[in-house]
Write an enzyme that holds these catalytic residues in place. Structure first.
Site, short mmCIF file in Angstrom:
data_model
loop_
_atom_site.label_atom_id
_atom_site.label_comp_id
_atom_site.label_asym_id
_atom_site.label_seq_id
_atom_site.Cartn_x
_atom_site.Cartn_y
_atom_site.Cartn_z
N ASP A 157 -3.18 -42.52 3.46
CA ASP A 157 -3.14 -43.45 4.57
C ASP A 157 -4.32 -43.18 5.50
OD1 ASP A 157 -0.83 -44.79 3.85
OD2 ASP A 157 0.48 -43.35 4.85
N ASP A 159 4.42 -42.61 5.23
CA ASP A 159 5.22 -42.32 6.42
C ASP A 159 6.35 -43.31 6.65
OD1 ASP A 159 3.77 -44.53 7.13
OD2 ASP A 159 2.66 -43.56 8.76
N ASP A 177 7.14 -46.80 1.91
CA ASP A 177 6.30 -45.90 1.12
C ASP A 177 7.11 -45.06 0.13
OD1 ASP A 177 3.86 -46.61 2.30
OD2 ASP A 177 4.22 -45.28 4.01
N ASP A 209 2.41 -2.92 -15.71
CA ASP A 209 2.99 -4.26 -15.83
C ASP A 209 3.86 -4.66 -14.65
OD1 ASP A 209 1.69 -4.51 -18.15
OD2 ASP A 209 3.44 -4.48 -19.46
#
Length: 950
Positions: free
Chosen positions: A336, A652, A656, A750
């Protein structure tokens, strides 16, 4: 909490609703609300039942890799070597504790971050509208609901302005349904419909699809309809992320290879070496344990947890762990404009009127302020001043109110002086908002006669202008000629070309019956008033973030509902599009129209096919999409994904949500975003900032990279552990390591050192590399070549050289060593020979540990030499590095421990070669990196790396 009435609340008039809920038309007083909150508890659902900690700890002890090690330990006990059995089981326990703790900490971190963004709701307390956490709501509260809000509790509607609700979470109905405020009577009251479908009720968990309204809370928490649904889903488990699935497959693959090697080792040791079956079982068990990546699972959890914490510190709240890994492969960002690329700090910078006059400008600001749902709250300043103002509501509307206040219009008093009679809310399709107000203020010398009802519309200039037939001239209302209409369009384009968001305002007088007229008829025939130019400056950090995206091979596409010229101007200011090429011409002249090659408007997009759209996206790297409808944003995301791109999209608003869900990574706005958008998103940007997205991508890339580094590190240690066995079978010499010493290497290399790799921050230059191809396996050819044929091979050769040189220093050459091998194998050798063997295996063990120290530093980067990474802080890695020589020293120098592991102190002269071993590994690794990235390595070796770089 639920307050009951003698009749269903949906059947009561509003006055009786107030009585039933023991509230007033203005809402509750604070002290009453606090008492109810203390009595009935917060407005939240009961915590879902979690699997007990003891059972979750047990899960870490019975997964595939753990079961394999339990069996290996049992075989060691059966073979008469309890020390080996206990050592293997110790590996399982230590690994299980690490895994459980990291998973527990990761869950706590996610829970804490979620609590950091509580849901907010607009509620009246003591007659004042403010924001409160949704958890503080109680029955009787009066709340305001706007488009995109998630309904926080079960409520009875009191006012509704084109209010439509999305009830899909409760009823499965995908279409929005209307809500009204009057009591339900007659046949509808008797109809057998569910509570959630009553037309004057809004239910917790549903969302406002459009419009706005007010309502009174009558049920909270577990007493809501949504609370009943939530109980059914309380036991739903979280599915594994794709990264976790891929790591699980790697573990199963490596473990399968380990078992296969163990079986082969058993057969060869019996058939070729002549070991007894029980001795062969012990040795085969050691081979299996040496190849099992014990620390891989806790390292994955740690890497994800560290990324989540680091992203949160950069204002990116992760809601789904799977998004972290997806960020590392993002190749397209659809962003946006307002609030993300710009600062969301709107201010009225310019006005345009067909007939410039101060009184008309005041009318323009007053009309715009009345057609607004925002409000200003004065903030006390120094010296008793009451500016600046704190705006509550949409930033565009807030900016207009501030401009009106600065003009002395006192916008906070306007709603009382001009009561609103009706509202037609703004939506993304109409692009305008309309209100009906009483126009009865006799104190103003405005060129609009007082009395009666006034209709005011504000919105996108071209849409508003299309509904105007007249303008406000010096003589009053006059027909709008074509030339003046064109002047309005030209003025709009001029303001937009400077990066302004342009809002048009129009009005007309209406009669008292207009409250029931359809909106399209009501908004026709208006009188054009003027234009407002609002400027929202780009965020200062955005141009650099755009540049970083380009360096990282990420396409940035602006997707906005704004006018094309406005979007183009902002895109040029932030570096997304090239600036104007002719500096001698004014900006407005150069940009009389938006560049149709780079700026695609929604009307144009609607006319091209999906195939044409994909071609456009494929060959145009810099694009701006303007005047986009929500469904077009979704279409854009799907088109990018059809091209194989990994898409991150920001949003927002409630509209959307589909695009956020369709994207690989949905990014919602934490400040300006609606509840619906945040629920649909994978990540919430707490500062609504585009630069935060770039930082999130940076950390996402580091997660997968760190897992790959750990895999390289673990596989490299397997080579020097297996090489002594191969030398014993092929060359007929004694084994240069015992099984317990192999386990000691695993315990020393390890766990803690490897966990340090998982916690490594992103390396410099990570955003100058292309995105990781989606689906590229972690265990690819490049990783195996580097681990086995570069790092592991150097470690193995150095360790075997140390073993043979120790025998040579004691006067035993190659031929004699082969003669002594059967004696050592069958425990018939003399004490002196056994002592030399223990000293030689100790040297081998310490050289492997030293080599792993170099490998640890070398694995911090796939491109940069180890010394270039020394300045990057990582306390856990340095702690792991220091732990390796300390552990080795304890195993050699502590007599009881040394006796268990078959260790014996060696001459001090060996400390020099041991100090050089990590340096040799680092040097060979640096040469390999230089050759690989210079294209000097054979194509077969570097093909996988080249694939990554593409």
């Amino acid at each position: 909490m639920r307050l009951a009435a003698s009749q269903p609340i949906w059947s009561l008039p509003l006055e009786e609703v107030h009585q039933a809920l023991q509230t007033s038309a203005q809402g509750l007083r604070s002290e009453v609300a606090e008492r109810r909150l203390a009595q009935f508890g917060p407005n939240r659902l009961p915590a879902a039942k979690r699997r007990p900690l003891a059972l979750r700890f047990l899960d870490q002890m019975v997964h595939f890799m753990a079961l394999l090690l339990w069996i290996a330990g049992g075989l060691a006990f059966a073979a008469g070597t309890p020390q080996l059995g206990w050592a293997i089981w110790a590996v399982v326990l230590i690994n299980g504790v690490f895994s459980f703790w990291q998973e527990f900490q990761a869950e706590r971190t996610l829970a804490a971050l979620t609590r950091a963004l509580p849901s907010q709701v607009q509620v009246w307390r003591d007659g004042q509208l403010g924001f409160l956490p949704a958890e503080d709501l109680v029955a009787g509260d009066r709340v305001r609901l706007e488009e995109g809000d998630r309904v926080p509790a079960d409520c009875r509607v009191s006012t509704a302005h084109a209010l439509y609700l999305d009830l899909s979470v409760l009823t499965g109905e995908s279409l929005p349904v209307a809500r009204r405020s009057d009591a339900l009577e007659g046949a509808q009251q008797q109809a057998k419909v569910s509570t959630s479908e009553r037309a004057n009720l809004v239910m917790a968990g549903s969302t406002v699809a459009s419009g706005r309204g007010e309502a009174f809370v009558y049920a909270t928490g577990a007493e809501t309809e949504f609370g009943q649904v939530a109980r059914l889903a309380a036991g739903t488990a979280r599915s594994a992320s794709t990264l976790e699935v891929q790591v699980s497959r790697i573990v199963q693959t490596i473990c399968t290879i380990a078992v296969t090697m163990g079986v082969v080792a058993f057969a060869l040791s019996v058939l070729l070496v002549g070991m007894a079956p029980l001795e062969s079982v012990v040795f085969a068990t050691g081979i299996i344990v040496a190849n099992v990546p014990e620390g891989l699972l806790p390292t994955v959890t740690l890497a994800l947890a560290m990324a989540v914490q680091r992203m949160a510190s950069r204002k990116a709240l992760v809601r789904r762990l799977s998004a972290v890994e997806a960020l590392g492969s993002v190749s397209v960002i659809c962003s946006d404009k307002t609030g993300t690329l710009t600062g969301n700090r709107m201010a009225v910078e310019s006005t345009w009127l067909p007939l410039p006059a101060e009184v008309l400008e005041r009318l323009l600001l007053r009309a715009a302020s009345l057609c607004s749902n925002a409000r200003l709250e004065a903030v006390a300043g120094t010296g008793g001043a009451t500016e600046p103002w704190l705006g509550v509501g949409d930033p565009t509307e807030t900016a207009m109110l501030v401009a009106a206040a600065e003009a002395g219009l006192e916008p906070e008093t306007l709603p009382g002086r001009h009561p609103r009679l009706r509202e037609i809310p703004f939506d993304s399709l109409r692009r305008r908002m309309t209100v009906l107000v009483e126009w009865s203020d006799q104190a103003d010398d405005l060129p609009i006669a007082t009395g009666g009802t006034l209709l005011i519309t504000k919105g996108a200039p071209l849409e508003v202008l299309a509904h105007c037939t007249s303008w406000l001239s010096s003589a009053g209302d006059a027909p709008l000629p074509a030339e003046l209409r064109q002047q309005v369009v030209t003025a709009n384009d001029g303001l937009a070309a400077r990066g302004f968001r342009v809002i048009a305002v129009a009005l007309r007088r209406v009669d008292d019956q207009s409250t029931t007229v359809p909106s399209d008829d009501l908004e026709s025939g208006q009188m054009f008033l003027g234009l407002l130019g609002l400027y929202d400056p780009p965020r200062p950090e955005v141009p650099d973030a755009i540049r970083q995206c380009r360096d990282a091979g990420i396409k940035v596409t602006m997707v906005t509902g704004d006018y094309g010229l406005t979007a183009q101007a902002i895109a040029q200011q932030i570096g997304l599009l090239d600036p104007p090429s002719s500096p001698d011409r004014s900006t407005a002249q150069q940009q009389a129209s938006a560049d149709p090659v780079r700026v695609i408007e929604g009307t144009t997009l609607a006319q091209i096919s999906d195939v044409q759209l994909r071609q456009l996206l494929k060959y145009r790297r810099r694009l701006v999409f303007a005047r986009m409808a929500p469904e077009q944003k979704l279409r854009l995301v799907l088109a990018y994904r059809a091209l194989g791109e990994v898409v991150a999209v920001t949003g927002d608003g409630v509209n959307d949500a589909p695009a956020l869900r369709a994207a690989d990574v949905g990014l919602a706005m934490g400040i300006s975003g609606t509840d619906v958008a945040r629920e649909a998103a994978d990540i919430v940007l707490l500062d609504d900032n585009f630069a935060t997205i770039v930082q999130a991508v940076r950390f996402g890339r580091s997660v997968v990279t760190n897992i790959g580094r750990f895999i390289t590190y673990v596989l490299a240690s397997n080579v020097p552990e297996v090489l002594p066995f191969l030398a014993m079978v092929i060359a007929g010499i004694p084994a240069a390591l015992t099984v317990l010493q192999i386990l000691a290497v695993d315990l020393g290399t390890d766990l803690l050192p490897a966990l340090g790799l998982g916690a490594d921050p992103p390396e410099p230059g990570v955003m100058r590399q292309p995105p990781r191809p989606k689906g590229l396996p972690l265990l690819n050819r490049a990783v195996m070549v580097r681990a086995y044929l570069v790092l592991g091979l150097v470690e193995g050769l150095v360790a075997m050289a140390g073993y043979l040189l120790t025998w040579r220093a004691n006067g035993v050459g190659w031929s004699l060593l082969r003669v002594l091998a059967p004696q050592l194998l069958h425990h018939t050798a003399g004490a002196g020979v056994v002592a030399i063997q223990q000293q030689a295996t100790t040297v081998t063990f310490c050289l492997i540990v030293a080599g792993q120290m170099g490998t640890l530093l070398a694995c911090r980067s796939e491109r940069r030499p180890a010394w270039a990474m020394l300045g990057i802080p990582n306390p856990m890695l340095w702690l792991g590095l220091v732990s390796e020589p300390l552990l080795a020293s304890a195993l050699v120098l502590l007599a009881p421990v040394a006796a268990v592991f078959g260790m014996r102190p060696f001459p001090m002269a060996w400390l020099g070669p041991m100090a050089l071993a990590p340096l040799l590994v680092i040097l060979v690794d640096a040469i390999d990196k230089r050759w690989r990235h210079a294209g000097l390595v054979p194509p077969g070796f570097s093909r996988s790396v080249a694939a990554v770089r593409r």
